[in-house]
Design an enzyme around this catalytic site. Structure first.
Site, PDB file in Angstrom:
ATOM      1  N   ASP A   1      -0.676  -7.631  -5.625  1.00 49.05           N
ATOM      2  CA  ASP A   1      -1.478  -7.202  -4.603  1.00 49.05           C
ATOM      3  C   ASP A   1      -1.944  -5.754  -5.206  1.00 49.05           C
ATOM      4  OD1 ASP A   1      -3.053  -7.640  -2.565  1.00 49.05           O
ATOM      5  OD2 ASP A   1      -1.699  -7.341  -1.154  1.00 49.05           O
TER       6      ASP A   1
ATOM      7  N   ARG B   1       2.982 -12.800  -1.993  1.00 50.30           N
ATOM      8  CA  ARG B   1       2.092 -12.793  -3.031  1.00 50.30           C
ATOM      9  C   ARG B   1       2.773 -12.134  -4.378  1.00 50.30           C
ATOM     10  NH1 ARG B   1      -1.684  -9.749  -0.029  1.00 50.30           N
ATOM     11  NH2 ARG B   1      -1.259 -11.686   1.543  1.00 50.30           N
TER      12      ARG B   1
ATOM     13  N   ASP C   1      -4.522  -2.950  -4.216  1.00 50.94           N
ATOM     14  CA  ASP C   1      -5.608  -2.564  -2.966  1.00 50.94           C
ATOM     15  C   ASP C   1      -6.179  -1.288  -3.318  1.00 50.94           C
ATOM     16  OD1 ASP C   1      -5.337  -5.012  -1.783  1.00 50.94           O
ATOM     17  OD2 ASP C   1      -3.841  -4.072  -0.234  1.00 50.94           O
TER      18      ASP C   1
HETATM   19  N1  ROI Z   1       4.744  -6.133   3.384  1.00 52.10           N
HETATM   20  C1  ROI Z   1       5.133  -5.351   2.620  1.00 52.10           C
HETATM   21  N2  ROI Z   1       6.252  -4.628   2.904  1.00 52.10           N
HETATM   22  N3  ROI Z   1       4.374  -4.991   1.516  1.00 52.10           N
HETATM   23  C2  ROI Z   1       3.230  -5.406   1.080  1.00 52.10           C
HETATM   24  O1  ROI Z   1       2.905  -5.020   0.027  1.00 52.10           O
HETATM   25  C3  ROI Z   1       2.666  -6.266   2.037  1.00 52.10           C
HETATM   26  N4  ROI Z   1       1.376  -6.880   1.807  1.00 52.10           N
HETATM   27  C4  ROI Z   1       0.870  -7.588   2.587  1.00 52.10           C
HETATM   28  C5  ROI Z   1       1.468  -8.219   3.722  1.00 52.10           C
HETATM   29  C6  ROI Z   1       1.617  -9.825   3.743  1.00 52.10           C
HETATM   30  C7  ROI Z   1       0.581  -7.626   5.025  1.00 52.10           C
HETATM   31  N5  ROI Z   1       2.927  -7.731   4.147  1.00 52.10           N
HETATM   32  C8  ROI Z   1       3.490  -6.935   3.071  1.00 52.10           C
HETATM   33  O2  ROI Z   1      -0.493  -8.006   2.235  1.00 52.10           O
END
Ligand code: ROI
Length: 167
Positions: free
Chosen positions: A96, A93, A98
Site C-alpha cells: 500500500d 495487502r 498512500d
Molecule cells: N493496519 C496497519 N497496522 N498498517 C497498515 O498499513 C494498514 N493499512 C490498512 C488497514 C487495513 C486499514 N490497516 C492497517 O489499509
C-alpha cells in the site's frame, strides 16, 4: 515547481519487509522526483478486520514535480507491480502506498484526498512521519506534535534505524 510529498508504505503479505525494501527502490526511480528520506520500519498491529498478519509500515519523503494525480498513478503502478489486488476494504495487502501530504495542498477529488483522511489518528503513520518530519504542520493547521499526543503507542514496534538517503 517541486514540492515535498510524504508517502505512507504498508504491507502485511508475502514477506512485508522485503516488499517495503523493494518499494523504496521503486520510489528512488520515480520520474521527476528525488527520495529525500525514509523512516525506520515498524512492525504494527493490524487496524481493521481481525485475523490478518501484522504490518510493516514506514513513511518516505520525496521531492517531486509530478502533479498529485501523476504521483498517484505512479504509486498505483508500483503497487500493481507488487501484485496488489484490491479486494476487501481494510483487508490484508501486499503493498500500500498512500499519499499523506503533497506540499501544503488540500486536495479533494474523486481519486485523491490529501491530507490522507485517516492519517491524523493512525499511529503507524504519525510515528514514522515524526521520525523524518518532526516539526511539520498539516495544511489543516494541526501540528504533528499535537496529533501525536492523542494517539496510542501500543501495537507498534520500531525495527530499524532511519535511513536518510544521499541527495
Ligand atoms: N493496519 C496497519 N497496522 N498498517 C497498515 O498499513 C494498514 N493499512 C490498512 C488497514 C487495513 C486499514 N490497516 C492497517 O489499509
Amino acid at each position: 515547481m517541486s514540492v515535498t510529498a510524504y508517502i505512507a508504505l504498508g504491507s502485511n503479505l508475502d514477506e512485508p519487509e522485503q516488499q517495503l525494501y523493494s518499494a523504496v527502490a521503486a520510489l528512488k526511480n520515480l520520474p521527476e522526483s528525488r527520495l529525500l528520506a525514509i523512516s525506520p520500519f515498524y512492525r504494527t498491529d493490524p487496524v481493521g478486520p481481525a485475523g490478518q498478519p501484522d504490518y510493516i509500515n514506514a513513511v518516505a519523503a520525496i521531492e517531486t514535480s509530478l502533479t498529485p494525480i501523476a504521483l498517484l498513478d505512479a504509486l498505483q503502478a508500483i503497487e500493481k507491480g507488487h501484485g496488489r489486488v484490491r479486494t476487501v476494504r481494510w483487508g490484508a495487502r501486499v503493498l500500500d502506498l498512500d499519499i499523506l501530504l503533497y506540499g501544503h495542498e488540500i486536495i479533494e477529488s474523486e481519486r485523491l484526498t490529501v491530507p490522507h483522511r485517516d492519517m491524523s489518528w493512525r499511529n503507524f503513520v504519525l510515528i514514522p512521519l515524526a521520525d523524518i518530519a518532526p516539526d511539520i504542520t498539516l495544511p489543516t493547521g494541526q501540528s504533528l506534535k499535537k496529533l501525536l499526543q492523542n494517539i496510542d503507542r501500543k501495537g507498534i514496534e520500531r525495527l530499524s534505524d532511519s535511513l536518510v538517503t544521499e541527495a
